[in-house]
Design an enzyme around this catalytic site. Structure first.
Site, PDB file in Angstrom:
ATOM      1  N   CYS A 210       0.810  -1.225   0.000  1.00 32.39           N
ATOM      2  CA  CYS A 210       0.000   0.000   0.000  1.00 32.39           C
ATOM      3  C   CYS A 210       0.846   1.280   0.000  1.00 32.39           C
ATOM      4  O   CYS A 210       0.338   2.352   0.346  1.00 32.39           O
ATOM      5  CB  CYS A 210      -0.942   0.000   1.200  1.00 32.39           C
ATOM      6  SG  CYS A 210      -1.997  -1.449   1.270  1.00 32.39           S
ATOM      7  N   CYS A 233      -4.984   5.026   8.069  1.00 35.91           N
ATOM      8  CA  CYS A 233      -5.278   3.632   8.417  1.00 35.91           C
ATOM      9  C   CYS A 233      -6.379   3.546   9.468  1.00 35.91           C
ATOM     10  O   CYS A 233      -7.028   2.514   9.615  1.00 35.91           O
ATOM     11  CB  CYS A 233      -4.022   2.933   8.921  1.00 35.91           C
ATOM     12  SG  CYS A 233      -3.406   3.600  10.476  1.00 35.91           S
TER      13      CYS A 233
HETATM   14  S1  SF4 Z   1      -2.834  -2.945   7.150  1.00 33.83           S
HETATM   15 FE1  SF4 Z   1      -3.536  -1.295   5.793  1.00 33.83          FE
HETATM   16  S2  SF4 Z   1      -1.641  -0.479   4.933  1.00 33.83           S
HETATM   17 FE2  SF4 Z   1      -1.184  -2.528   5.761  1.00 33.83          FE
HETATM   18  S3  SF4 Z   1      -1.456  -3.980   4.062  1.00 33.83           S
HETATM   19 FE3  SF4 Z   1      -3.388  -3.837   5.163  1.00 33.83          FE
HETATM   20  S4  SF4 Z   1      -4.503  -2.250   3.999  1.00 33.83           S
HETATM   21 FE4  SF4 Z   1      -2.397  -2.024   3.469  1.00 33.83          FE
END
Ligand code: SF4
Length: 241
Positions: A210, A233
């Site tokens: 991401c 997030c």
């Molecule tokens: S926790 Fe959030 S930033 Fe990390 S992989 Fe999952 S979606 Fe992506």
């Protein structure tokens, strides 16, 4: 910039004076490491914790181990995982593994229904399970936490305040007014080693799937090409207590 540094230290001092249980959150991006450095100049024994996920790049795990040793952070890492990732293994590191049942259940449902990974289909749910829920555990015994948020990182952070009260948990943002250039100047003048991904053109570091290099604003590379682009997030937008 010296005025901003003194102001940041005063905010940290006041937090330590006013709240018995204070911790510093560190994601091991440039802003976090500056915040930890400032906090430890105020109190070398201040608690430092980190929320890691199994999707963080191995360079983040390596950098965490390196800085934990170099700065003697005595950090506690919180992570939803069945075992400690190889790159994070270090006998002197405290890693608190959190239950994975719900994460496994959701990822397998999504895989069955779509053939895709959870972060591709529902990044908000992935962030909730891997970041927000562990953050709730990490702050559960704290009265206040100190974070490295800055107003100029991206559109959502423009209106954040230096001291916030969210559901009774106090959040202190001591470097809120620092610019990106000032963060780099602090890092250079204090001889702090930055995360290696900055050399590849990243301006904001998150989980590997991401995060992208570049961007007009610092957080533009986060969740790029999704509806969550440049977003959050949830750790800093949701109530944790
Ligand atoms: S926790 Fe959030 S930033 Fe990390 S992989 Fe999952 S979606 Fe992506």
């Amino acid at each position: 910039m010296e005025n901003k540094i003194e102001h940041a230290k005063r905010l940290i001092e006041e937090a330590i004076k006013n709240y018995p249980r204070v911790g510093v959150a560190c994601s091991f991006g440039k802003d976090s490491i500056v915040t930890v450095h400032l906090a430890r100049e105020v109190d070398p024994n201040i608690e430092v914790f980190s929320i890691m996920t199994q999707y963080k790049p191995k360079e983040t795990f390596e950098y965490l181990r390196l800085m934990n040793k170099k700065m003697n952070l005595r950090i506690t890492v919180y992570m939803v995982a069945d075992s400690v990732p190889e790159a994070l293994k270090d006998g002197s590191l405290k890693v608190r593994l959190l239950p994975t049942d719900e994460f496994h259940q959701r990822t397998s449902e999504i895989k069955t229904q779509t053939g895709k990974k959870i972060y591709e289909i529902n990044p908000d749910e992935c962030c909730r399970l891997l970041k927000v829920e562990p953050a709730k555990v990490a702050v559960s015994n704290l009265d206040a936490w100190i974070c490295g948020l800055r107003n100029t990182e991206g559109r959502i952070r423009e209106n954040y305040q230096e001291v916030e009260n969210k559901g009774g948990l106090i959040k202190i943002n001591p470097i809120l007014t620092f610019t990106e250039a000032e963060i780099w100047r602090y890092i250079a003048t204090r001889g702090i080693e930055p995360h290696t991904w900055y050399r590849k053109g990243y301006r904001s570091l998150g989980c590997a799937p991401c995060s992208r290099a570049g961007g007009e604003l610092e957080r533009d590379g986060r969740w790029k090409d999704t509806s969550k682009c440049g977003g959050e997030c949830g750790i800093h937008t949701q109530i944790l207590k």
